[in-house]
Design an enzyme around this catalytic site. Structure first.
Site, PDB file in Angstrom:
ATOM      1  N   SER A 124       2.191  -2.468  10.471  1.00  0.00           N
ATOM      2  CA  SER A 124       3.596  -2.606  10.858  1.00  0.00           C
ATOM      3  C   SER A 124       4.194  -3.976  10.491  1.00  0.00           C
ATOM      4  O   SER A 124       4.992  -4.537  11.237  1.00  0.00           O
ATOM      5  CB  SER A 124       3.782  -2.314  12.350  1.00  0.00           C
ATOM      6  OG  SER A 124       3.473  -0.951  12.617  1.00  0.00           O
TER       7      SER A 124
ATOM      8  N   GLU B  53      -6.741  -4.726   9.673  1.00  0.00           N
ATOM      9  CA  GLU B  53      -5.678  -3.793  10.054  1.00  0.00           C
ATOM     10  C   GLU B  53      -6.071  -3.046  11.328  1.00  0.00           C
ATOM     11  O   GLU B  53      -6.827  -2.061  11.263  1.00  0.00           O
ATOM     12  CB  GLU B  53      -5.452  -2.776   8.938  1.00  0.00           C
ATOM     13  CG  GLU B  53      -4.975  -3.387   7.642  1.00  0.00           C
ATOM     14  CD  GLU B  53      -4.277  -2.331   6.795  1.00  0.00           C
ATOM     15  OE1 GLU B  53      -3.104  -2.506   6.487  1.00  0.00           O
ATOM     16  OE2 GLU B  53      -4.918  -1.322   6.463  1.00  0.00           O
TER      17      GLU B  53
ATOM     18  N   HIS C  59      -9.919   1.756   3.715  1.00  0.00           N
ATOM     19  CA  HIS C  59      -8.702   1.804   4.534  1.00  0.00           C
ATOM     20  C   HIS C  59      -8.934   2.770   5.704  1.00  0.00           C
ATOM     21  O   HIS C  59      -9.622   3.779   5.552  1.00  0.00           O
ATOM     22  CB  HIS C  59      -7.512   2.255   3.679  1.00  0.00           C
ATOM     23  CG  HIS C  59      -6.210   2.163   4.418  1.00  0.00           C
ATOM     24  ND1 HIS C  59      -5.815   3.129   5.310  1.00  0.00           N
ATOM     25  CD2 HIS C  59      -5.247   1.201   4.430  1.00  0.00           C
ATOM     26  CE1 HIS C  59      -4.643   2.767   5.841  1.00  0.00           C
ATOM     27  NE2 HIS C  59      -4.284   1.603   5.317  1.00  0.00           N
TER      28      HIS C  59
ATOM     29  N   ASN D  41       0.868  -1.184   0.000  1.00  0.00           N
ATOM     30  CA  ASN D  41       0.000   0.000   0.000  1.00  0.00           C
ATOM     31  C   ASN D  41       0.907   1.237   0.000  1.00  0.00           C
ATOM     32  O   ASN D  41       1.441   1.614   1.034  1.00  0.00           O
ATOM     33  CB  ASN D  41      -0.904  -0.017   1.239  1.00  0.00           C
ATOM     34  CG  ASN D  41      -1.781   1.222   1.332  1.00  0.00           C
ATOM     35  OD1 ASN D  41      -1.836   2.021   0.397  1.00  0.00           O
ATOM     36  ND2 ASN D  41      -2.456   1.391   2.455  1.00  0.00           N
TER      37      ASN D  41
ATOM     38  N   LYS E 131       0.178   4.324  -0.403  1.00  0.00           N
ATOM     39  CA  LYS E 131      -0.411   5.558   0.138  1.00  0.00           C
ATOM     40  C   LYS E 131      -0.028   6.749  -0.764  1.00  0.00           C
ATOM     41  O   LYS E 131       0.138   6.561  -1.968  1.00  0.00           O
ATOM     42  CB  LYS E 131       0.008   5.755   1.593  1.00  0.00           C
ATOM     43  CG  LYS E 131      -0.195   4.471   2.429  1.00  0.00           C
ATOM     44  CD  LYS E 131      -0.095   4.656   3.904  1.00  0.00           C
ATOM     45  CE  LYS E 131      -0.333   3.316   4.586  1.00  0.00           C
ATOM     46  NZ  LYS E 131      -0.390   3.407   6.033  1.00  0.00           N
TER      47      LYS E 131
ATOM     48  N   GLU F  49      -7.265   5.043   6.958  1.00  0.00           N
ATOM     49  CA  GLU F  49      -6.927   6.461   6.699  1.00  0.00           C
ATOM     50  C   GLU F  49      -8.040   7.134   5.903  1.00  0.00           C
ATOM     51  O   GLU F  49      -8.322   8.326   6.093  1.00  0.00           O
ATOM     52  CB  GLU F  49      -5.570   6.555   5.992  1.00  0.00           C
ATOM     53  CG  GLU F  49      -4.425   6.266   6.963  1.00  0.00           C
ATOM     54  CD  GLU F  49      -3.191   5.644   6.348  1.00  0.00           C
ATOM     55  OE1 GLU F  49      -3.041   5.697   5.118  1.00  0.00           O
ATOM     56  OE2 GLU F  49      -2.382   5.095   7.109  1.00  0.00           O
TER      57      GLU F  49
ATOM     58  N   GLY G 272       1.500   1.948  10.923  1.00  0.00           N
ATOM     59  CA  GLY G 272       2.535   2.986  10.922  1.00  0.00           C
ATOM     60  C   GLY G 272       3.139   3.272  12.287  1.00  0.00           C
ATOM     61  O   GLY G 272       3.826   4.279  12.460  1.00  0.00           O
TER      62      GLY G 272
HETATM   63  P1  PGA Z   1       2.110   0.047   7.780  1.00  0.00           P
HETATM   64  O1  PGA Z   1       0.761   0.394   6.987  1.00  0.00           O
HETATM   65  O2  PGA Z   1       2.643  -1.254   7.235  1.00  0.00           O
HETATM   66  O3  PGA Z   1       3.029   1.207   7.521  1.00  0.00           O
HETATM   67  O4  PGA Z   1       1.739  -0.095   9.227  1.00  0.00           O
HETATM   68  C1  PGA Z   1      -0.153  -0.604   6.648  1.00  0.00           C
HETATM   69  C2  PGA Z   1      -1.361  -0.020   5.961  1.00  0.00           C
HETATM   70  O5  PGA Z   1      -1.776   1.095   6.305  1.00  0.00           O
HETATM   71  O6  PGA Z   1      -1.950  -0.641   5.057  1.00  0.00           O
END
Ligand code: PGA
Length: 259
Positions: free
Chosen positions: A214, A168, A96, A9, A11, A98, A174
């Site tokens: 993560s 998730e 997602h 992903n 982003k 976000e 993150g």
């Molecule tokens: P991350 O993000 O691996 O940086 O924790 C995962 C995601 O948001 O899909």
């Protein structure tokens, strides 16, 4: 058999030229996927360039990070399923955390987006997950079941059995603080049970469920070792080609290949 799926992903990262360079580097480091699926999700602005860079027989599946459910019209700033399909997208991330947190994506919207994806022959990946507050209050199952029931309303087997869900936990995204594989497995089992209820059949065991939050080359094997975990949605660790290539190599070693 549920094929392992590793998705990067991206982003809001990488211009079209950076994306092209990344894909060329990755293709040099990973040349055989031995039956697992690997997907990448560049920003909309880089989809075309990446599609070109992947060439006529792409090793990696191309996906988008979002779509809008209408076919076309006065929706400034939005992109339709047909537009993504036309660019060679195979799958699309929906809901997602976000998007939910910063852009107001609601459960009812995720449902419209999933239906639009299916209509356009795009494989929808529904993202679900609880906040730390939800978890601390003992509401993890409640929140995820709400996201599933609303997001998947009106979707019946075989489309339901064909879905991919990404679990998730918001607190793991993150933060460098991944869920433990045991925590993920418990939620994945609950998700399968909820899908069974929704389908009225046993669709739960066919649904592919990825863990995200993560994930790194160092911890991915701990997740993939479980039969419950069918892959990973990877953010930070997918942006550097050497790091993502290592992660894919570990995944290849951890999951039995399927045809
Ligand atoms: P991350 O993000 O691996 O940086 O924790 C995962 C995601 O948001 O899909």
């Amino acid at each position: 058999m549920r094929t392992c799926f590793i998705i990067g992903n991206w982003k809001m990262n990488k211009s079209a030229s950076e994306a092209t360079a990344f894909v060329r580097e990755l293709a040099q480091q990973v040349t055989d996927l031995a039956g697992i699926h690997v997907g990448i999700t560049p920003p909309f602005t880089a989809l075309h360039a990446v599609r070109e860079a992947l060439g006529p027989a792409p090793l990696f599946l191309l996906g988008a990070q979002n779509l809008f459910w209408e076919e076309k019209g006065a929706f400034t700033g939005e992109v339709s399923g047909a537009m993504l399909k036309d660019l060679g997208c195979h799958f699309v991330l929906i809901g997602h955390s976000e998007r939910r947190q910063y852009f107001g994506d609601q459960d009812a919207w995720t449902n419209k987006k999933i239906l639009a994806a299916i209509r356009h022959g795009l494989h929808p990946i529904l993202c679900v997950g609880e906040t730390l507050q939800d978890r601390d209050a003992g509401n993890t199952n409640l929140v995820i079941q709400r996201q599933l029931r609303a997001g998947l309303a009106g979707i019946e087997s075989p489309s339901l059995a064909d879905m991919t869900i990404a679990y998730e936990p918001v607190w793991a995204i993150g933060t460098g603080r991944a869920a433990s594989p045991e925590q993920a497995v418990l939620v994945h089992r609950m998700i399968r049970g909820t899908i069974d209820e929704l389908s009225g059949l046993d669709a739960g065991r066919h649904v592919r469920i990825l863990y995200g939050g993560s994930v790194t080359p160092q911890n991915i094997a701990d997740f993939l070792i479980s039969e419950e975990i069918d892959g990973a949605l990877v953010g930070g660790a997918c942006l550097d080609s050497a790091c993502f290539a290592t992660l894919i190599t570990v995944a290849l070693d951890s999951k039995p290949a399927t045809a």
